[in-house]
Design an enzyme around this catalytic site. Structure first.
Site, short mmCIF file in Angstrom:
data_model
loop_
_atom_site.label_atom_id
_atom_site.label_comp_id
_atom_site.label_asym_id
_atom_site.label_seq_id
_atom_site.Cartn_x
_atom_site.Cartn_y
_atom_site.Cartn_z
N HIS A 140 56.07 50.99 87.39
CA HIS A 140 55.61 50.53 86.08
C HIS A 140 55.07 51.72 85.29
O HIS A 140 54.45 52.63 85.85
CB HIS A 140 54.49 49.50 86.21
CG HIS A 140 54.97 48.11 86.47
ND1 HIS A 140 55.73 47.40 85.57
CD2 HIS A 140 54.77 47.29 87.53
CE1 HIS A 140 55.99 46.20 86.06
NE2 HIS A 140 55.44 46.12 87.27
N HIS A 155 52.08 41.98 88.48
CA HIS A 155 50.96 42.12 89.41
C HIS A 155 49.64 42.24 88.64
O HIS A 155 48.64 41.62 89.00
CB HIS A 155 51.14 43.35 90.29
CG HIS A 155 52.16 43.17 91.37
ND1 HIS A 155 53.51 43.12 91.12
CD2 HIS A 155 52.03 43.06 92.73
CE1 HIS A 155 54.17 42.98 92.26
NE2 HIS A 155 53.30 42.92 93.24
#
Length: 229
Positions: free
Chosen positions: A190, A145
């Site tokens: 993440h 992303h």
């Protein structure tokens, strides 16, 4: 401009600059390897340092209301990704700019493909500090992303640079890219180093593609404010 012209322009860019693009990919790997090795060394020593500390600090500010906002912002962002990309392609098509469309595709979709390759190469597991409201099952490093949003923002700035719209993009793009990365940390899917690696990789890739293709772009893009005309 039609899809065939854009595809031919993309093929031409890939073939003409195949050596430079390969070198760019190899050059991207060096800082990513150094960053990933550094963080894995810290993780193996069970001294998680700033990577886990930031995760825990961000999670400490979590609340049901923020969960709701981040959850739907992520979902809506995912649903809108293809329409946004489609709108960008339509925008370029309206300008009859095959080279611009080819550059856009090479930058954004190249970053997407490269993210998948790099993830497999490193094979880092996702954080497992709490149960995420939007769990992920793929590898963690780098954050796709973050990487793709950085490349997308860079490509749009380049394509709109000779227009009045560039100021809007320059103002909105940095906080948007930052919020994408922050949301991945907030969700616990993440590590911060994944996001940092994604931003770095996206910026290196997008910058490199621009400098490799800049002569083609200068000849193809308008030199005056004809976009907003």
């Amino acid at each position: 401009m039609n899809i065939r012209r854009s595809a031919l322009a993309l093929k031409d860019l890939l073939w003409k600059h195949r050596v430079e693009l390969l070198l760019l990919f190899c050059g991207m790997a060096v800082p990513l390897i150094l960053l990933e090795d550094l963080m894995e060394g810290v993780h193996r020593q069970h001294n998680w340092g700033w990577d886990e500390q930031i995760l825990q600090q961000v999670h400490g500010h979590a609340s049901p209301r923020k969960d709701f906002v981040v959850y739907w912002a992520t979902k809506i962002g995912y649903w809108l990704a293809l329409p946004i990309l489609g709108g960008a392609v339509f925008f370029l098509r309206h300008l009859k700019n095959a080279v611009g469309a080819a550059y856009f595709a090479l930058t954004v979709f190249g970053a997407w493909i490269m993210d998948g390759i790099v993830k497999i190469f490193f094979g880092r597991a996702r954080p497992d500090l709490w149960t995420s409201i939007l769990p992920e099952t793929s590898f963690s490093f780098p954050s796709g992303h973050s990487m793709i949003s950085m490349a997308l923002a860079f490509a749009i700035v380049v394509l709109l640079w000779n227009t009045r719209w560039r100021w809007i993009v320059l103002i909105l793009a940095p906080p948007a890219v930052f919020l994408v990365g922050l949301s991945r940390i907030y969700l616990g899917v993440h590590y911060p180093s994944d996001v940092l690696g994604g931003w770095s990789a996206g910026l290196i890739w997008a910058t490199g593609v621009y400098f490799i293709c800049r002569r083609n772009l200068r000849a193809a893009l308008p030199q005056k404010d004809t976009y907003s005309g």
